[in-house]
Design a protein around this motif. Structure first.
Motif, PDB file in Angstrom:
ATOM      1  N   ASN A 110      -2.811 -68.538 -50.385  1.00 41.32           N
ATOM      2  CA  ASN A 110      -2.763 -67.883 -51.688  1.00 41.32           C
ATOM      3  C   ASN A 110      -2.171 -66.483 -51.637  1.00 41.32           C
ATOM      4  O   ASN A 110      -2.033 -65.830 -52.677  1.00 41.32           O
ATOM      5  N   LEU A 111      -1.842 -66.003 -50.446  1.00 49.17           N
ATOM      6  CA  LEU A 111      -1.189 -64.702 -50.342  1.00 49.17           C
ATOM      7  C   LEU A 111       0.248 -64.817 -50.852  1.00 49.17           C
ATOM      8  O   LEU A 111       0.889 -65.859 -50.672  1.00 49.17           O
ATOM      9  N   PRO A 112       0.773 -63.768 -51.478  1.00 46.89           N
ATOM     10  CA  PRO A 112       2.184 -63.789 -51.883  1.00 46.89           C
ATOM     11  C   PRO A 112       3.070 -64.061 -50.674  1.00 46.89           C
ATOM     12  O   PRO A 112       2.786 -63.590 -49.566  1.00 46.89           O
ATOM     13  N   ALA A 113       4.117 -64.801 -50.872  1.00 45.76           N
ATOM     14  CA  ALA A 113       4.982 -65.208 -49.760  1.00 45.76           C
ATOM     15  C   ALA A 113       5.449 -64.015 -48.939  1.00 45.76           C
ATOM     16  O   ALA A 113       5.508 -64.076 -47.705  1.00 45.76           O
ATOM     17  N   GLY A 114       5.756 -62.912 -49.606  1.00 48.49           N
ATOM     18  CA  GLY A 114       6.237 -61.738 -48.893  1.00 48.49           C
ATOM     19  C   GLY A 114       5.171 -61.024 -48.089  1.00 48.49           C
ATOM     20  O   GLY A 114       5.489 -60.183 -47.236  1.00 48.49           O
ATOM     21  N   GLU A 115       3.902 -61.329 -48.364  1.00 42.22           N
ATOM     22  CA  GLU A 115       2.796 -60.676 -47.668  1.00 42.22           C
ATOM     23  C   GLU A 115       2.098 -61.614 -46.680  1.00 42.22           C
ATOM     24  O   GLU A 115       1.128 -61.224 -46.043  1.00 42.22           O
ATOM     25  N   ARG A 116       2.598 -62.823 -46.582  1.00 43.93           N
ATOM     26  CA  ARG A 116       1.956 -63.808 -45.716  1.00 43.93           C
ATOM     27  C   ARG A 116       2.326 -63.527 -44.261  1.00 43.93           C
ATOM     28  O   ARG A 116       3.496 -63.470 -43.904  1.00 43.93           O
ATOM     29  N   PRO A 117       1.324 -63.332 -43.389  1.00 42.24           N
ATOM     30  CA  PRO A 117       1.617 -63.012 -41.989  1.00 42.24           C
ATOM     31  C   PRO A 117       2.074 -64.261 -41.221  1.00 42.24           C
ATOM     32  O   PRO A 117       1.863 -65.390 -41.683  1.00 42.24           O
ATOM     33  N   PRO A 118       2.703 -64.072 -40.064  1.00 37.90           N
ATOM     34  CA  PRO A 118       3.088 -65.229 -39.243  1.00 37.90           C
ATOM     35  C   PRO A 118       1.841 -66.002 -38.822  1.00 37.90           C
ATOM     36  O   PRO A 118       0.964 -65.463 -38.149  1.00 37.90           O
ATOM     37  N   LEU A 119       1.772 -67.259 -39.230  1.00 37.22           N
ATOM     38  CA  LEU A 119       0.539 -68.016 -39.030  1.00 37.22           C
ATOM     39  C   LEU A 119       0.225 -68.236 -37.547  1.00 37.22           C
ATOM     40  O   LEU A 119      -0.939 -68.194 -37.150  1.00 37.22           O
ATOM     41  N   ARG A 120       1.248 -68.456 -36.745  1.00 38.81           N
ATOM     42  CA  ARG A 120       0.994 -68.670 -35.316  1.00 38.81           C
ATOM     43  C   ARG A 120       0.426 -67.410 -34.677  1.00 38.81           C
ATOM     44  O   ARG A 120      -0.505 -67.481 -33.871  1.00 38.81           O
ATOM     45  N   LEU A 121       0.949 -66.272 -35.057  1.00 34.11           N
ATOM     46  CA  LEU A 121       0.458 -65.012 -34.502  1.00 34.11           C
ATOM     47  C   LEU A 121      -0.978 -64.754 -34.935  1.00 34.11           C
ATOM     48  O   LEU A 121      -1.821 -64.347 -34.130  1.00 34.11           O
ATOM     49  N   VAL A 122      -1.270 -64.994 -36.213  1.00 32.72           N
ATOM     50  CA  VAL A 122      -2.637 -64.821 -36.706  1.00 32.72           C
ATOM     51  C   VAL A 122      -3.583 -65.763 -35.966  1.00 32.72           C
ATOM     52  O   VAL A 122      -4.683 -65.373 -35.578  1.00 32.72           O
ATOM     53  N   SER A 123      -3.148 -66.990 -35.772  1.00 31.32           N
ATOM     54  CA  SER A 123      -3.983 -67.961 -35.058  1.00 31.32           C
ATOM     55  C   SER A 123      -4.258 -67.503 -33.634  1.00 31.32           C
ATOM     56  O   SER A 123      -5.373 -67.652 -33.122  1.00 31.32           O
ATOM     57  N   LEU A 124      -3.249 -66.935 -32.983  1.00 29.71           N
ATOM     58  CA  LEU A 124      -3.439 -66.417 -31.625  1.00 29.71           C
ATOM     59  C   LEU A 124      -4.414 -65.246 -31.614  1.00 29.71           C
ATOM     60  O   LEU A 124      -5.255 -65.124 -30.716  1.00 29.71           O
ATOM     61  N   HIS A 125      -4.320 -64.375 -32.610  1.00 24.63           N
ATOM     62  CA  HIS A 125      -5.262 -63.249 -32.704  1.00 24.63           C
ATOM     63  C   HIS A 125      -6.699 -63.757 -32.831  1.00 24.63           C
ATOM     64  O   HIS A 125      -7.614 -63.261 -32.164  1.00 24.63           O
ATOM     65  N   ILE A 126      -6.880 -64.752 -33.700  1.00 24.45           N
ATOM     66  CA  ILE A 126      -8.223 -65.278 -33.940  1.00 24.45           C
ATOM     67  C   ILE A 126      -8.743 -66.007 -32.698  1.00 24.45           C
ATOM     68  O   ILE A 126      -9.916 -65.884 -32.336  1.00 24.45           O
ATOM     69  N   TRP A 127      -7.867 -66.771 -32.043  1.00 23.68           N
ATOM     70  CA  TRP A 127      -8.270 -67.461 -30.817  1.00 23.68           C
ATOM     71  C   TRP A 127      -8.695 -66.438 -29.764  1.00 23.68           C
ATOM     72  O   TRP A 127      -9.693 -66.607 -29.078  1.00 23.68           O
ATOM     73  N   ALA A 128      -7.917 -65.350 -29.648  1.00 24.76           N
ATOM     74  CA  ALA A 128      -8.246 -64.307 -28.674  1.00 24.76           C
ATOM     75  C   ALA A 128      -9.594 -63.668 -28.985  1.00 24.76           C
ATOM     76  O   ALA A 128     -10.386 -63.372 -28.072  1.00 24.76           O
ATOM     77  N   LEU A 129      -9.878 -63.457 -30.266  1.00 25.03           N
ATOM     78  CA  LEU A 129     -11.160 -62.880 -30.652  1.00 25.03           C
ATOM     79  C   LEU A 129     -12.308 -63.820 -30.287  1.00 25.03           C
ATOM     80  O   LEU A 129     -13.317 -63.401 -29.707  1.00 25.03           O
ATOM     81  N   ALA A 130     -12.146 -65.100 -30.612  1.00 18.73           N
ATOM     82  CA  ALA A 130     -13.189 -66.081 -30.294  1.00 18.73           C
ATOM     83  C   ALA A 130     -13.382 -66.197 -28.786  1.00 18.73           C
ATOM     84  O   ALA A 130     -14.524 -66.258 -28.291  1.00 18.73           O
ATOM     85  N   HIS A 131     -12.278 -66.210 -28.047  1.00 17.66           N
ATOM     86  CA  HIS A 131     -12.379 -66.317 -26.594  1.00 17.66           C
ATOM     87  C   HIS A 131     -13.053 -65.084 -26.009  1.00 17.66           C
ATOM     88  O   HIS A 131     -13.860 -65.188 -25.074  1.00 17.66           O
ATOM     89  N   GLY A 132     -12.748 -63.916 -26.552  1.00 24.96           N
ATOM     90  CA  GLY A 132     -13.378 -62.696 -26.064  1.00 24.96           C
ATOM     91  C   GLY A 132     -14.879 -62.699 -26.274  1.00 24.96           C
ATOM     92  O   GLY A 132     -15.648 -62.326 -25.375  1.00 24.96           O
ATOM     93  N   VAL A 133     -15.309 -63.139 -27.447  1.00 24.60           N
ATOM     94  CA  VAL A 133     -16.752 -63.204 -27.723  1.00 24.60           C
ATOM     95  C   VAL A 133     -17.410 -64.248 -26.833  1.00 24.60           C
ATOM     96  O   VAL A 133     -18.498 -64.021 -26.296  1.00 24.60           O
ATOM     97  N   ALA A 134     -16.758 -65.397 -26.655  1.00 18.70           N
ATOM     98  CA  ALA A 134     -17.325 -66.443 -25.799  1.00 18.70           C
ATOM     99  C   ALA A 134     -17.448 -65.961 -24.361  1.00 18.70           C
ATOM    100  O   ALA A 134     -18.440 -66.249 -23.676  1.00 18.70           O
TER     101      ALA A 134
END
Length: 215
Positions: free
Chosen positions: A147-171
């Motif tokens: 639902n973010l405007p197309a021009g404001e939508r972040p690179p999904l793969r990069l965001v996914s990597l950030h989130i994976w890194a956060l989850a892995h760090g907590v684990a």
């Protein structure tokens, strides 16, 4: 008298699984690289030569621990995501909790999945289930950001990597804290959830007026 596991392994054709179970026990005790194939055979109750029916060496056994671990991991993430139900944000939080639950309940498999695959000459991209697990995260990220405007939508793969890194760090923090008998002031789930909410809020994914917002 032969050990019970030996009879089961040879007569019922489950030697491979018995060796995987033995490897996971040894990994929990000594780490991914702290045991030999002969020790796995001894714990499984079979002769030192028996493992070579299925695994050329310890690295091959570790690779199979990683592969089967990623298969269970991806399956549990898929169930947690549940096609974004009841809401994408709630499903995303369920995904995070499932990640930590797997790391907690299967520490041996988790350690091999993320610590030794490269050393064994097998990158994550070579394990289809690892790719499947990451694709679930990308699918969830795409749903949250759609639902973010197309021009404001972040690179999904990069965001996914950030989130994976956060989850892995907590684990990983959870694992180290448990090993040192430290008591965390909050649960790992709370650490991950708050971190994800801060991150998603920064991306503009969360709605206003609610701690969790609306996705």
């Amino acid at each position: 008298m032969a050990p019970p596991d030996r009879g089961r392994g040879y007569h019922h054709g489950n030697l491979r699984q018995v060796l995987l179970d033995a490897a996971r026990k040894l990994i929990e005790q000594h780490g991914p690289l702290g045991f030999s194939l002969a020790e796995a055979a001894r714990l499984a109750g079979v002769s030192p030569a028996a493992p070579y029916r299925h695994f050329r060496d310890r690295d091959a056994l570790l690779s199979e621990v990683a592969r089967t671990g990623f298969e269970r991991f991806a399956a549990q993430l898929e169930i947690a995501w549940d096609n974004g139900r009841p809401t994408p944000l709630q499903a995303f939080e369920n995904l995070g909790r499932a990640y930590l639950t797997f790391a907690r309940k299967e520490p041996a498999a988790y350690a091999v999945m993320f610590q030794t695959v490269g050393e064994n000459g097998k990158e994550l991209e070579d394990i289809p289930a690892a790719d499947a697990a990451f694709n679930i995260l990308q699918k969830a990220t795409a749903e949250l950001c759609k639902n973010l405007p197309a021009g404001e939508r972040p690179p999904l793969r990069l965001v996914s990597l950030h989130i994976w890194a956060l989850a892995h760090g907590v684990a990983t923090l959870l694992s180290e804290a448990r090993g040192e008998h430290k008591k965390l002031p909050v649960s790992p789930e709370e650490v991950l959830e708050s971190g994800l909410l801060i991150y998603l809020k920064g991306l503009g994914v969360l709605g206003e007026g609610s701690p969790g917002g609306t996705a």
